[in-house]
Design a protein around this motif. Structure first.
Motif, PDB file in Angstrom:
ATOM      1  N   ARG B 126       0.849  -1.214   0.000  1.00  0.00           N
ATOM      2  CA  ARG B 126       0.000   0.000   0.000  1.00  0.00           C
ATOM      3  C   ARG B 126       0.878   1.255   0.000  1.00  0.00           C
ATOM      4  NH1 ARG B 126      -2.911  -0.806   4.730  1.00  0.00           N
ATOM      5  NH2 ARG B 126      -1.661   0.773   5.735  1.00  0.00           N
ATOM      6  N   LEU B 127       1.940   1.234   0.782  1.00  0.00           N
ATOM      7  CA  LEU B 127       2.852   2.394   0.832  1.00  0.00           C
ATOM      8  C   LEU B 127       3.616   2.541  -0.478  1.00  0.00           C
ATOM      9  CD1 LEU B 127       4.310   2.169   4.436  1.00  0.00           C
ATOM     10  CD2 LEU B 127       2.724   3.865   3.563  1.00  0.00           C
ATOM     11  N   MET B 128       3.931   1.404  -1.103  1.00  0.00           N
ATOM     12  CA  MET B 128       4.623   1.445  -2.401  1.00  0.00           C
ATOM     13  C   MET B 128       3.766   2.176  -3.432  1.00  0.00           C
ATOM     14  SD  MET B 128       7.563  -0.110  -3.403  1.00  0.00           S
ATOM     15  CE  MET B 128       7.389  -1.146  -4.830  1.00  0.00           C
ATOM     16  N   GLU B 129       2.464   1.949  -3.391  1.00  0.00           N
ATOM     17  CA  GLU B 129       1.565   2.637  -4.329  1.00  0.00           C
ATOM     18  C   GLU B 129       1.493   4.127  -4.008  1.00  0.00           C
ATOM     19  OE1 GLU B 129      -1.329  -1.258  -4.709  1.00  0.00           O
ATOM     20  OE2 GLU B 129      -2.197   0.642  -4.023  1.00  0.00           O
ATOM     21  N   LYS B 130       1.496   4.440  -2.720  1.00  0.00           N
ATOM     22  CA  LYS B 130       1.354   5.851  -2.307  1.00  0.00           C
ATOM     23  C   LYS B 130       2.626   6.650  -2.603  1.00  0.00           C
ATOM     24  CE  LYS B 130      -0.051   8.487   1.773  1.00  0.00           C
ATOM     25  NZ  LYS B 130      -0.246   8.425   3.232  1.00  0.00           N
ATOM     26  N   TYR B 131       3.801   6.022  -2.362  1.00  0.00           N
ATOM     27  CA  TYR B 131       5.082   6.724  -2.545  1.00  0.00           C
ATOM     28  C   TYR B 131       5.917   5.983  -3.575  1.00  0.00           C
ATOM     29  CZ  TYR B 131       3.788   8.670   2.034  1.00  0.00           C
ATOM     30  OH  TYR B 131       3.132   9.282   3.078  1.00  0.00           O
ATOM     31  N   GLU B 132       5.364   5.834  -4.763  1.00  0.00           N
ATOM     32  CA  GLU B 132       6.002   4.986  -5.768  1.00  0.00           C
ATOM     33  C   GLU B 132       7.411   5.455  -6.116  1.00  0.00           C
ATOM     34  OE1 GLU B 132       3.465   4.407  -9.144  1.00  0.00           O
ATOM     35  OE2 GLU B 132       5.079   3.435 -10.259  1.00  0.00           O
ATOM     36  N   THR B 133       7.536   6.763  -6.409  1.00  0.00           N
ATOM     37  CA  THR B 133       8.845   7.303  -6.826  1.00  0.00           C
ATOM     38  C   THR B 133       9.864   7.157  -5.716  1.00  0.00           C
ATOM     39  OG1 THR B 133       7.477   9.045  -7.789  1.00  0.00           O
ATOM     40  CG2 THR B 133       9.850   9.265  -8.049  1.00  0.00           C
ATOM     41  N   LEU B 134       9.442   7.492  -4.511  1.00  0.00           N
ATOM     42  CA  LEU B 134      10.361   7.444  -3.367  1.00  0.00           C
ATOM     43  C   LEU B 134      10.831   6.022  -3.116  1.00  0.00           C
ATOM     44  CD1 LEU B 134      11.692   8.812  -0.908  1.00  0.00           C
ATOM     45  CD2 LEU B 134       9.584   8.446   0.345  1.00  0.00           C
ATOM     46  N   CYS B 135       9.890   5.072  -3.116  1.00  0.00           N
ATOM     47  CA  CYS B 135      10.250   3.674  -2.839  1.00  0.00           C
ATOM     48  C   CYS B 135      11.177   3.125  -3.919  1.00  0.00           C
ATOM     49  CB  CYS B 135       8.992   2.806  -2.748  1.00  0.00           C
ATOM     50  SG  CYS B 135       8.035   3.111  -1.254  1.00  0.00           S
ATOM     51  N   THR B 136      10.915   3.510  -5.173  1.00  0.00           N
ATOM     52  CA  THR B 136      11.781   3.031  -6.266  1.00  0.00           C
ATOM     53  C   THR B 136      13.212   3.525  -6.057  1.00  0.00           C
ATOM     54  OG1 THR B 136       9.861   3.317  -7.711  1.00  0.00           O
ATOM     55  CG2 THR B 136      11.972   2.892  -8.777  1.00  0.00           C
ATOM     56  N   LYS B 137      13.334   4.792  -5.679  1.00  0.00           N
ATOM     57  CA  LYS B 137      14.681   5.362  -5.487  1.00  0.00           C
ATOM     58  C   LYS B 137      15.369   4.725  -4.280  1.00  0.00           C
ATOM     59  CE  LYS B 137      14.130   9.668  -7.899  1.00  0.00           C
ATOM     60  NZ  LYS B 137      13.707  11.010  -7.951  1.00  0.00           N
ATOM     61  N   ILE B 138      14.610   4.516  -3.196  1.00  0.00           N
ATOM     62  CA  ILE B 138      15.207   3.909  -1.999  1.00  0.00           C
ATOM     63  C   ILE B 138      15.673   2.493  -2.331  1.00  0.00           C
ATOM     64  CG2 ILE B 138      14.728   3.028   0.318  1.00  0.00           C
ATOM     65  CD1 ILE B 138      12.891   5.376   0.777  1.00  0.00           C
ATOM     66  N   GLU B 139      14.837   1.762  -3.060  1.00  0.00           N
ATOM     67  CA  GLU B 139      15.166   0.373  -3.383  1.00  0.00           C
ATOM     68  C   GLU B 139      16.437   0.305  -4.236  1.00  0.00           C
ATOM     69  OE1 GLU B 139      11.740  -1.735  -4.669  1.00  0.00           O
ATOM     70  OE2 GLU B 139      12.863  -3.561  -5.098  1.00  0.00           O
ATOM     71  N   SER B 140      16.525   1.170  -5.235  1.00  0.00           N
ATOM     72  CA  SER B 140      17.699   1.116  -6.120  1.00  0.00           C
ATOM     73  C   SER B 140      18.964   1.518  -5.358  1.00  0.00           C
ATOM     74  CB  SER B 140      17.502   1.989  -7.352  1.00  0.00           C
ATOM     75  OG  SER B 140      17.539   3.336  -7.003  1.00  0.00           O
ATOM     76  N   THR B 141      18.828   2.497  -4.460  1.00  0.00           N
ATOM     77  CA  THR B 141      19.989   2.937  -3.669  1.00  0.00           C
ATOM     78  C   THR B 141      20.461   1.825  -2.755  1.00  0.00           C
ATOM     79  OG1 THR B 141      19.023   5.144  -3.640  1.00  0.00           O
ATOM     80  CG2 THR B 141      20.793   4.722  -2.105  1.00  0.00           C
TER      81      THR B 141
END
Lengths: 132, 299
Positions: B126-141
């Motif tokens: 649910r949070l991934m959907e809400k903060y998609e851009t942020l989560c993608t960047k955190i995951e890649s980092t």
């Protein structure tokens, strides 16, 4: 431009010394040497420019005689004393009319004519003060 | 990793201490409300700092309400309610927790981490959907950091940079509309906080990582010899590490000077000027914080 008092962080009735001191504190805070090699140095430069502008405005106000409350302009626009209103540079409140040789309308007598130049001096011809 | 950003309570006024506790309880209750009671037990001080920072920066609701905490039922506490930054901090707490679980499961095979990841998977989606851009960047980092850690080479600057970038994204993606210049300053503030956190955590974990033979960027960068004791090694590197940490704090302070705070900054100033500095000294030189008898009673 934002309120210069807010930019420098001083009260509106601050003295010249207080403004100067506040200016020095702000310049020290945003000095370019502090932001050397900093990715935000351009933002610091903009802030410093704003501070310098605010200081210029406040020191200009103080040299021209007090804070600009807006009322200053009104004294020149709505009938207050304006010794330069006629603009010929020969201001003399006691002069009765213009030099007749200038081609201005001659003084034919009467309050309206002799007090054309100055509105605050008693008309010495007719000794009235209706125009003052 | 997290939990180093705390205020220095002895330097806080009593009313500001109560406000800090209200922020802490606010983030805890927000975590509880959206993710269940167990999530609130995994609250991090750094996320509370995020809530305090953003609330001081923007015009946020700082009204409090009384409640009875399940851990301290004998007294009434206050918590901050209806504050979007408190809710954001709670969401960030869970996002980072989820990635920590993934990290621990991969590195240590931790069963607790596996259970935790499974338990919060639905909430995290649910949070991934809400903060998609942020989560993608955190995951890649975090993936990049893991790769570097697995390689066990001296790339401390790269890892620190990546972690700092992750923190800068967290600050830049805070709720609300921000001007471009504001976003740049928030990124810089988050970047320097991230750098500080990573380096101080690495220094603090030197002994533990050596014992477990785990990756520690400081041990690799400064080439600890096999016959060198931990104390000697720490003594050799502490000056340079202190300089790096204080440099990050200096840059953090410079970036904050460019921000216009509209809220109460007393707690924020305490954390940044007193808390972070004294934590640096405490970790580097093992200086125990001075606690007055009042502080000891409050604990």
């Amino acid at each position: 431009m934002s309120n210069p008092y807010e930019v420098l962080g001083v009260r509106e009735d601050a003295s010249q010394d207080e403004i100067k001191q506040a200016y020095r504190v702000m310049v020290k805070k945003y000095h370019p040497d502090k932001f050397k090699d900093n990715p935000l140095s351009d933002l610091a430069d903009e802030k410093l420019k704003e501070i310098n502008e605010a200081y210029d405005v406040l020191t200009k106000e103080n040299t021209s005689g007090g804070p600009n409350t807006g009322a200053y302009d009104n004294s020149f626009s709505s009938g207050g004393f304006n010794p330069y209103a006629r603009g010929n540079g020969n201001f003399d409140p006691y002069q009765r009319g213009y030099n007749r040789n200038d081609g201005y309308k001659q003084n034919d007598g009467g309050c309206n004519d002799c007090c054309r130049i100055c509105s605050c001096v008693m008309c010495t011809d007719c000794m009235c003060n209706s125009c003052c | 990793m997290f939990g180093y950003i705390k205020p220095k309570p002895c330097e806080l006024k009593m009313r500001d201490n109560e406000k800090f506790k209200a922020y802490y309880c606010g983030v805890c209750r927000s975590l509880h409300k959206s993710n269940g009671r167990t999530a609130s037990l995994l609250l991090s001080y750094d996320c509370v700092f995020l809530a305090i920072f953003l609330s001081a920066l923007y015009e946020a609701n700082v009204s409090t309400e009384e409640f009875r905490c399940i851990l301290h039922p004998q007294r009434k506490d206050k918590y901050l309610k209806d504050n979007i930054f408190v809710d954001y901090a709670a969401d960030v707490n869970l996002i980072l927790l989820n990635y920590k679980f993934a990290d621990d499961r991969r590195d240590e095979g931790s069963i607790t981490a596996s259970i935790g990841k499974l338990f919060y998977s639905r909430r995290f989606r649910r949070l991934m959907e809400k903060y998609e851009t942020l989560c993608t960047k955190i995951e890649s980092t975090l993936k990049t950091i893991s790769l570097i850690e697995d390689s066990k080479v001296d790339l401390m600057d790269d890892i620190t940079e990546n972690f700092a970038n992750m923190m800068s994204e967290i600050f830049a993606h805070s709720p609300g509309e921000h001007a471009e210049s504001q976003i740049r300053i928030l990124r810089e503030a988050g970047y320097n906080i991230g750098k500080w956190i990573y380096v101080i955590d690495a220094y603090d974990d030197i002994e533990k990582d050596i014992k477990k033979n785990a990756y520690n960027p400081i041990v690799i960068k400064y080439e600890k010899k096999s016959d060198e004791s931990v104390g000697t090694f720490k003594g050799r590197v502490q000056e340079q590490i202190e300089i790096d940490l204080l440099k990050s704090l200096e840059r953090l302070c410079l970036s904050l000077e460019l921000l216009k705070f509209v809220g109460d900054t007393a707690i924020l100033e305490n954390i940044i000027f007193e808390g972070l500095y004294s934590k640096t000294k405490e970790i580097i030189y093992n200086e125990q914080p001075v606690r007055s008898s009042w502080c000891q009673r409050r604990r």
